[in-house]
Design a protein around this motif. Sequence first.
Motif, mmCIF file in Angstrom:
data_model
loop_
_atom_site.group_PDB
_atom_site.id
_atom_site.type_symbol
_atom_site.label_atom_id
_atom_site.label_comp_id
_atom_site.label_asym_id
_atom_site.label_seq_id
_atom_site.Cartn_x
_atom_site.Cartn_y
_atom_site.Cartn_z
ATOM 1 N N PRO A 200 0.695 -1.216 0.056
ATOM 2 C CA PRO A 200 0.058 0.020 0.111
ATOM 3 C C PRO A 200 0.963 1.295 -0.120
ATOM 4 C CG PRO A 200 -0.133 -1.083 2.175
ATOM 5 C CD PRO A 200 0.545 -2.149 1.225
ATOM 6 N N LYS A 201 2.124 1.050 0.426
ATOM 7 C CA LYS A 201 2.710 2.429 0.366
ATOM 8 C C LYS A 201 3.582 2.754 -1.047
ATOM 9 C CE LYS A 201 4.950 1.851 5.074
ATOM 10 N NZ LYS A 201 4.832 3.510 5.261
ATOM 11 N N ASP A 202 3.598 1.634 -1.865
ATOM 12 C CA ASP A 202 4.212 1.798 -2.985
ATOM 13 C C ASP A 202 3.528 2.788 -4.311
ATOM 14 O OD1 ASP A 202 6.010 0.408 -1.797
ATOM 15 O OD2 ASP A 202 5.992 -1.474 -2.990
ATOM 16 N N SER A 203 4.331 3.198 -5.233
ATOM 17 C CA SER A 203 3.930 3.964 -6.278
ATOM 18 C C SER A 203 4.455 3.799 -7.571
ATOM 19 C CB SER A 203 3.931 5.371 -5.904
ATOM 20 O OG SER A 203 5.019 5.950 -5.618
ATOM 21 N N PRO B 123 8.418 -4.392 -7.889
ATOM 22 C CA PRO B 123 9.821 -3.619 -7.952
ATOM 23 C C PRO B 123 10.587 -4.362 -6.755
ATOM 24 C CG PRO B 123 8.156 -2.330 -6.973
ATOM 25 C CD PRO B 123 7.142 -3.350 -7.771
ATOM 26 N N ARG B 124 10.115 -4.983 -5.554
ATOM 27 C CA ARG B 124 10.805 -5.498 -4.490
ATOM 28 C C ARG B 124 11.368 -6.761 -4.898
ATOM 29 N NH1 ARG B 124 8.875 -3.231 0.521
ATOM 30 N NH2 ARG B 124 7.723 -1.480 -0.007
ATOM 31 N N ASP B 136 8.850 -4.257 4.269
ATOM 32 C CA ASP B 136 7.651 -3.811 3.962
ATOM 33 C C ASP B 136 7.321 -2.338 4.161
ATOM 34 O OD1 ASP B 136 7.074 -5.907 2.823
ATOM 35 O OD2 ASP B 136 5.651 -6.658 4.235
ATOM 36 N N GLU B 137 8.130 -1.807 5.305
ATOM 37 C CA GLU B 137 7.628 -0.454 5.741
ATOM 38 C C GLU B 137 8.399 0.586 4.951
ATOM 39 O OE1 GLU B 137 8.885 -2.899 7.623
ATOM 40 O OE2 GLU B 137 10.459 -2.409 8.857
#
Lengths: 216, 184
Positions: A200-203, B123-124, B136-137
């Motif tokens: 949910p943080k990624d863009s 991307p990860r 994750d954070e």
Amino acid sequence: MNGVHDLGGMENMGPIAPETDEPVFHERWESRVHALVVASPTRRNIDEGRHQRELIPGPKYLAMSYHEKWFTGLCDLLVKYGYATRDEIAAGRAAPGFKTETPVLTADVVGERLRRRGSYVRDAAPPKFAVGERVRTRNLNPHGHTRLPRYARGHVGVIVASHGAHVFPDTHAHGDDEDPQPLYTVRFMARDLWGETANPKDSVSLDLWEPYLERP
Amino acid sequence: MALRVKALESLMVEKGLVDPAALDALVDHFEHKVGPRNGARVVARAWTDPAYKTRLLENATDAIAELGYQGGQGEHMVVVENTPAVHNLVVCTLCSCYPWPVLGLPPVWYKSAPYRSRAVIDPRGAIAEFGTELPDEVEVRVWDSTAEVRYLVLPQRPAGTEGLDEDALAALVTRDGMIGTARL
């Protein structure tokens, strides 16, 4: 054009395979292809050059290395503009009675040319959207060149930067009309593009021209 | 391919379409004059000079030109900063756009289908293939270079480097760190 070059969001293309201490060119011919493309009189419209490589049929495009694509695109443009025929390219020799050209790039100006500060910014109408504004990408599927990837069509994002009017590739790739249009950086949340499995943080941010965008 | 390219070069020289000396000068430029060492100098300067870093984040094209790096594929530069909470990753899904004046020519993997396809959707996972697991954070910001804007990642300065000068710091900066496939 919805071609295989538009790779964003696909999977199962194989491992990324980073290489330790990779050379700039793996083989001499790669360096010659790179130099030929940059020095050629066909290097006059970056968008046309990109589109020419996109026109390589999909199965071949995926099988070719980067420099093979550059070689193919260069040959295609030389033929398109009448600088050479397919037979001449295969033979490596000019047909009798050919016209001698003058190279557009000579050794004495290479350094200056490579360091020249160019710009794709042009005078045009002011931008319609403001930084911070929400926009939706249009569902465009042109048969020609576009820089709006399939994975980013029909999604809502936020404008995070405004770059002035830039040469518009969708028009410029098909002639010499630069048709400048306002360019923005638009940020999309990864969840809006890929669904709930994304962090949910990624863009993902893309540089998009105004004709790709509408008010949501 | 070597023979086909040799034939094409002979033809283009014979027709006067290219100057062979210009080809040699171009190859020399891309092999020796540009490369990640240029970008590393930009990063090291930003780490040691707060005023430069401010200029770099506000107008990267001008700030990079201060160090003498400019030209094709670097016309409109944007620098994005990594922090403990944010990690940036650069890709060109549609072709192989890359900031030549500061990083030189892109590596094969950057131009290839596996990286171009996955960098935006996973991307990860893509970064993990380079040996870096992002917590994750940490927020991942991917930049897909769809126009003539070129992106350079400003990595975090590694801990324990307070005593190092600009040259020593530049030696710590890797190409992958400036693309975002590694964290320094």
